[in-house]
Design a protein around this motif. Sequence first.
Motif, PDB file in Angstrom:
ATOM      1  N   PHE C  53      27.809  15.758  30.338  1.00 23.30           N
ATOM      2  CA  PHE C  53      26.761  15.788  29.430  1.00 23.30           C
ATOM      3  C   PHE C  53      25.862  16.882  29.830  1.00 23.30           C
ATOM      4  O   PHE C  53      25.902  18.151  28.929  1.00 23.30           O
ATOM      5  CB  PHE C  53      26.162  14.747  29.308  1.00 23.30           C
ATOM      6  CG  PHE C  53      24.962  14.774  28.440  1.00 23.30           C
ATOM      7  CD1 PHE C  53      23.753  15.083  29.215  1.00 23.30           C
ATOM      8  CD2 PHE C  53      25.178  14.873  27.016  1.00 23.30           C
ATOM      9  CE1 PHE C  53      22.574  15.030  28.038  1.00 23.30           C
ATOM     10  CE2 PHE C  53      23.938  14.824  26.231  1.00 23.30           C
ATOM     11  CZ  PHE C  53      22.593  15.043  26.809  1.00 23.30           C
ATOM     12  N   VAL C  57      25.046  20.751  27.770  1.00 18.75           N
ATOM     13  CA  VAL C  57      23.927  21.162  27.483  1.00 18.75           C
ATOM     14  C   VAL C  57      23.510  22.664  28.428  1.00 18.75           C
ATOM     15  O   VAL C  57      22.900  23.546  27.656  1.00 18.75           O
ATOM     16  CB  VAL C  57      22.789  20.007  27.951  1.00 18.75           C
ATOM     17  CG1 VAL C  57      21.389  20.488  27.529  1.00 18.75           C
ATOM     18  CG2 VAL C  57      23.052  18.950  26.952  1.00 18.75           C
ATOM     19  N   PHE C 182      23.394  28.752  15.943  1.00 20.30           N
ATOM     20  CA  PHE C 182      24.787  29.138  15.598  1.00 20.30           C
ATOM     21  C   PHE C 182      25.385  29.171  17.073  1.00 20.30           C
ATOM     22  O   PHE C 182      26.612  28.629  17.097  1.00 20.30           O
ATOM     23  CB  PHE C 182      25.254  29.844  14.822  1.00 20.30           C
ATOM     24  CG  PHE C 182      24.863  29.800  13.427  1.00 20.30           C
ATOM     25  CD1 PHE C 182      24.039  30.255  12.544  1.00 20.30           C
ATOM     26  CD2 PHE C 182      25.503  28.343  12.601  1.00 20.30           C
ATOM     27  CE1 PHE C 182      23.781  29.974  11.208  1.00 20.30           C
ATOM     28  CE2 PHE C 182      25.215  28.144  11.468  1.00 20.30           C
ATOM     29  CZ  PHE C 182      24.487  28.782  10.620  1.00 20.30           C
ATOM     30  N   ILE C 185      25.719  25.931  18.801  1.00 23.01           N
ATOM     31  CA  ILE C 185      26.725  25.113  18.201  1.00 23.01           C
ATOM     32  C   ILE C 185      28.206  25.411  18.491  1.00 23.01           C
ATOM     33  O   ILE C 185      28.901  24.738  19.127  1.00 23.01           O
ATOM     34  CB  ILE C 185      26.578  24.968  16.889  1.00 23.01           C
ATOM     35  CG1 ILE C 185      25.344  24.237  16.215  1.00 23.01           C
ATOM     36  CG2 ILE C 185      27.738  24.296  16.211  1.00 23.01           C
ATOM     37  CD1 ILE C 185      25.277  24.271  14.712  1.00 23.01           C
ATOM     38  N   TYR C 188      28.396  24.792  22.253  1.00 23.98           N
ATOM     39  CA  TYR C 188      28.433  23.254  22.593  1.00 23.98           C
ATOM     40  C   TYR C 188      29.804  22.736  22.370  1.00 23.98           C
ATOM     41  O   TYR C 188      30.230  21.696  22.953  1.00 23.98           O
ATOM     42  CB  TYR C 188      27.383  22.673  21.723  1.00 23.98           C
ATOM     43  CG  TYR C 188      26.990  21.228  22.003  1.00 23.98           C
ATOM     44  CD1 TYR C 188      27.116  20.086  21.302  1.00 23.98           C
ATOM     45  CD2 TYR C 188      26.280  21.056  23.350  1.00 23.98           C
ATOM     46  CE1 TYR C 188      26.665  18.960  21.532  1.00 23.98           C
ATOM     47  CE2 TYR C 188      25.703  19.983  23.591  1.00 23.98           C
ATOM     48  CZ  TYR C 188      26.025  18.723  22.793  1.00 23.98           C
ATOM     49  OH  TYR C 188      25.705  17.365  22.880  1.00 23.98           O
ATOM     50  N   ASN C 189      30.424  23.281  21.421  1.00 17.85           N
ATOM     51  CA  ASN C 189      31.885  22.906  20.829  1.00 17.85           C
ATOM     52  C   ASN C 189      32.971  23.252  21.721  1.00 17.85           C
ATOM     53  O   ASN C 189      33.991  22.866  21.549  1.00 17.85           O
ATOM     54  CB  ASN C 189      32.089  23.431  19.422  1.00 17.85           C
ATOM     55  CG  ASN C 189      32.192  22.257  18.582  1.00 17.85           C
ATOM     56  OD1 ASN C 189      32.749  21.356  18.900  1.00 17.85           O
ATOM     57  ND2 ASN C 189      32.105  22.598  17.269  1.00 17.85           N
ATOM     58  N   MET C 190      32.497  23.836  22.706  1.00 18.74           N
ATOM     59  CA  MET C 190      33.791  24.706  23.485  1.00 18.74           C
ATOM     60  C   MET C 190      34.885  23.618  23.991  1.00 18.74           C
ATOM     61  O   MET C 190      34.579  22.839  24.565  1.00 18.74           O
ATOM     62  CB  MET C 190      33.088  25.294  24.684  1.00 18.74           C
ATOM     63  CG  MET C 190      32.760  26.945  24.467  1.00 18.74           C
ATOM     64  SD  MET C 190      32.858  27.708  26.323  1.00 18.74           S
ATOM     65  CE  MET C 190      31.011  26.748  26.694  1.00 18.74           C
ATOM     66  N   LEU C 191      36.076  24.076  23.872  1.00 17.34           N
ATOM     67  CA  LEU C 191      36.872  23.057  24.179  1.00 17.34           C
ATOM     68  C   LEU C 191      38.242  23.958  24.870  1.00 17.34           C
ATOM     69  O   LEU C 191      38.308  23.586  26.261  1.00 17.34           O
ATOM     70  CB  LEU C 191      37.842  22.512  23.056  1.00 17.34           C
ATOM     71  CG  LEU C 191      39.150  21.731  23.467  1.00 17.34           C
ATOM     72  CD1 LEU C 191      38.808  20.571  24.037  1.00 17.34           C
ATOM     73  CD2 LEU C 191      39.823  21.167  22.252  1.00 17.34           C
ATOM     74  N   THR C 207      33.228  17.973  25.530  1.00 16.12           N
ATOM     75  CA  THR C 207      34.460  18.095  24.569  1.00 16.12           C
ATOM     76  C   THR C 207      35.748  17.732  25.362  1.00 16.12           C
ATOM     77  O   THR C 207      36.659  16.998  24.760  1.00 16.12           O
ATOM     78  CB  THR C 207      34.555  19.549  24.081  1.00 16.12           C
ATOM     79  OG1 THR C 207      33.271  20.103  23.896  1.00 16.12           O
ATOM     80  CG2 THR C 207      35.180  19.388  22.686  1.00 16.12           C
ATOM     81  N   PHE C 228      26.874  12.883  22.427  1.00 16.74           N
ATOM     82  CA  PHE C 228      27.321  14.067  22.363  1.00 16.74           C
ATOM     83  C   PHE C 228      26.702  14.894  21.063  1.00 16.74           C
ATOM     84  O   PHE C 228      26.395  16.007  20.898  1.00 16.74           O
ATOM     85  CB  PHE C 228      28.914  14.033  22.297  1.00 16.74           C
ATOM     86  CG  PHE C 228      29.474  15.508  22.070  1.00 16.74           C
ATOM     87  CD1 PHE C 228      30.548  15.842  21.322  1.00 16.74           C
ATOM     88  CD2 PHE C 228      28.993  16.516  23.133  1.00 16.74           C
ATOM     89  CE1 PHE C 228      31.031  17.077  21.497  1.00 16.74           C
ATOM     90  CE2 PHE C 228      29.506  17.766  23.348  1.00 16.74           C
ATOM     91  CZ  PHE C 228      30.363  18.065  22.400  1.00 16.74           C
ATOM     92  N   ILE C 229      26.745  14.092  19.832  1.00 19.55           N
ATOM     93  CA  ILE C 229      26.240  14.373  18.542  1.00 19.55           C
ATOM     94  C   ILE C 229      24.796  14.508  18.584  1.00 19.55           C
ATOM     95  O   ILE C 229      23.988  15.464  17.730  1.00 19.55           O
ATOM     96  CB  ILE C 229      26.726  13.503  17.600  1.00 19.55           C
ATOM     97  CG1 ILE C 229      28.249  13.614  17.331  1.00 19.55           C
ATOM     98  CG2 ILE C 229      26.080  13.891  16.125  1.00 19.55           C
ATOM     99  CD1 ILE C 229      28.787  12.631  16.371  1.00 19.55           C
ATOM    100  N   PRO C 231      22.107  15.564  20.428  1.00 18.11           N
ATOM    101  CA  PRO C 231      21.113  16.923  20.456  1.00 18.11           C
ATOM    102  C   PRO C 231      21.151  17.674  19.409  1.00 18.11           C
ATOM    103  O   PRO C 231      20.417  18.274  18.909  1.00 18.11           O
ATOM    104  CB  PRO C 231      21.644  17.511  22.001  1.00 18.11           C
ATOM    105  CG  PRO C 231      22.451  16.368  22.587  1.00 18.11           C
ATOM    106  CD  PRO C 231      22.856  15.196  21.480  1.00 18.11           C
ATOM    107  N   VAL C 232      22.561  17.998  19.034  1.00 15.01           N
ATOM    108  CA  VAL C 232      23.070  18.982  17.867  1.00 15.01           C
ATOM    109  C   VAL C 232      22.149  18.239  16.828  1.00 15.01           C
ATOM    110  O   VAL C 232      21.631  19.063  15.910  1.00 15.01           O
ATOM    111  CB  VAL C 232      24.287  19.273  17.829  1.00 15.01           C
ATOM    112  CG1 VAL C 232      24.457  20.246  16.744  1.00 15.01           C
ATOM    113  CG2 VAL C 232      24.983  19.638  18.978  1.00 15.01           C
TER     114      VAL C 232
END
Lengths: 268, 139, 255
Positions: C53, C57, C182, C185, C188-191, C207, C228-229, C231-232
């Motif tokens: 986590f 962040v 942006f 986001i 944060y979304n990196m996979l 992720t 996960f959701i 903070p955003v």
Amino acid sequence: MSVNRKLRWEQKCIFCILPGFLGTAVFALIPFFRMIYYAFVRSQFRREFVFFRNFIRVWENDYFRLALKNSIFLLLRDVPVLMLTAVTLSILLHFFFKKDAWVKAAFILPMVIPTAGIVPVWKTIFGDLTGTLPVDLLFLWKNIGICMILMTAALEKIPDSVYDAAKTDGAGFIKTQLFITIPMTAPALFFGTLLSVMNSYKIFKESFLYYGTSYPPDYAYTLQYYMNNHFLKLDYQSLAASSIYNTLLSLLLILTGLRLTKKFQYTE
Amino acid sequence: MQKKILIVTTVLFFAVVCFFTIFARRIKEAGLPHVYAEALRLRTFTIENTEPGHVGERFRQKCYAVPEKLAKKKEFYILVQGEKNGEEVLFVKKIVFTPGSMEKGAYPVLSGDYNGEPVVMKSDRRLRDGEEVVVVGTT
Amino acid sequence: MKKAIHFILSALALLFLFPVIETFFLSFYSNGGFTLKAWRELFFDCFIFYPMFWNSVLYSSVITAGSLFIIVPGAFGLIMVKKKISKWIFFLYLVLMMMPLQVTLLPNYIGLRDLHLLDTGMCIILPMLFSVFGTVLMHQYMENMEISQIEAARLETNSVFRVLLHIVMPQMKSCIYAVSFFTFIESYNMLEQPMLFLKNKRLQNLTVFIADADQYTGDILFPASVIFIVPVLLFYLLLHESLQQNVCKLTGGCL
């Protein structure tokens, strides 16, 4: 202002661009050209120049063809639906729902929710449904926001006088929309379509997290899966060749899109 | 006003996660049974033969020695190392055994699936088979 | 008629919010009832969750903050230098922005391997730091800047830094918020990058945690999604009005 001073200013401005450009070069451009090199070479260990053999091999691969087909189908399936929904919703919101900002915020929210966070609930909702519907809906859900923002921006630029004129001419609501709003927001529409095309092309995270495996059902196997799997197999040649196909396709879409966007600039 | 609520919520959220990041392990350990454990030692015992045809014979054999407390219950718990979510944990497994007659303050283990693993001698609460425990030390 | 449309739109909006709300609810539901079991299992039985986590962040924050130093001067330079080459560079950025990630993934991997940066935090941060998305966005916004103020400032000082700080940044404040948001986001979304470039689990981000959720015992999927959701979500709620206004302006420049 003295020439000297002007020159120094320009130099400093160039200096501003430099870090970003160097970084992009190191992490995007140079790798890209390296990849082109790999596409023309037999293997990492025997660096013979083999012209287009890799490209032919990739093209003849069944999986590549499947991936290409699925990617294009996904594009053709999702983007029209997305744009249609986004346009309808934007128009309805703009004309009927000006005060309740929460409705608009609700449509934009999915855009910012991280994919990994929402996939578990998506899997619970759609369970064992076969077909591409879950991923399509996820794409729709996530991307309506940005298209709506674009459309709303364009809608707000249209002066009310145009609509008043239409009313006095006795045009009904649907007619006004079709013949006034749509043409006047055409640039936004095109840009939105372009953006959606690129986003549908980039769908991988969503699909990968949803199916949870590198080998999803046949109908979900897109180009990104192909590339990802070859990356894991360390088959750099196929990966490079397919990346180049990918790039060419993207370039084609981008350039066509940008050209069309510029053409449709509406000037009063 | 709304912004204030949001900012407070954000700070609170991160504070809570921070708190758990630092203290979760300690909190968990506080909730686990604390045990004292040590491996049983082998000693030579004089055992009476119970096989038909040889009753009454005695022979000397090396057996694991258990204290009276465990012998009465005819079962003890051994420590087993396992893995949970990438972390190594210790949990207990119940072993049923038959004790023999006491000799010099200890009972021999005559049967049971035991091979010298650490045995729980003392525990601050009743244990269950498969439960996770924290080892405090040896007796 | 109007009422009907109101109703449909509101219903649709609620439908859109449904997945997020459902995620929250499902994290408390286990075998038919309200229970905190899943949360307990996440917080107390799954300690690998915490580093992941904070990594999420941390990576996002560092990338967002760092890229601002690159984006603002970069876009400013592109606007100020009125030669042909800046147009070409901008076009290049635009094209790069639209490319799917996989195209540069492999070469990035090789490059990072040669730099011995694989399996460190840097291999995640550095490529994203130089992502062109922000520069393009900021460039569009800056096109509508008031040049007169800059010219006036140039009379007094030749320092680009000063001009940026005192003239440009205040004008660009809302744009900077939007771009930061942006960028945050996106990182944060990196996979793909953490999954493929990092082997050490303690360096991964959330992720990847959710992607690999089956290998963890316990019902940790939904609580992890919620955390996960959140903070955003909070950042979005803080910024959403200014966001809506400014993305309009930003992309308005593209048309």
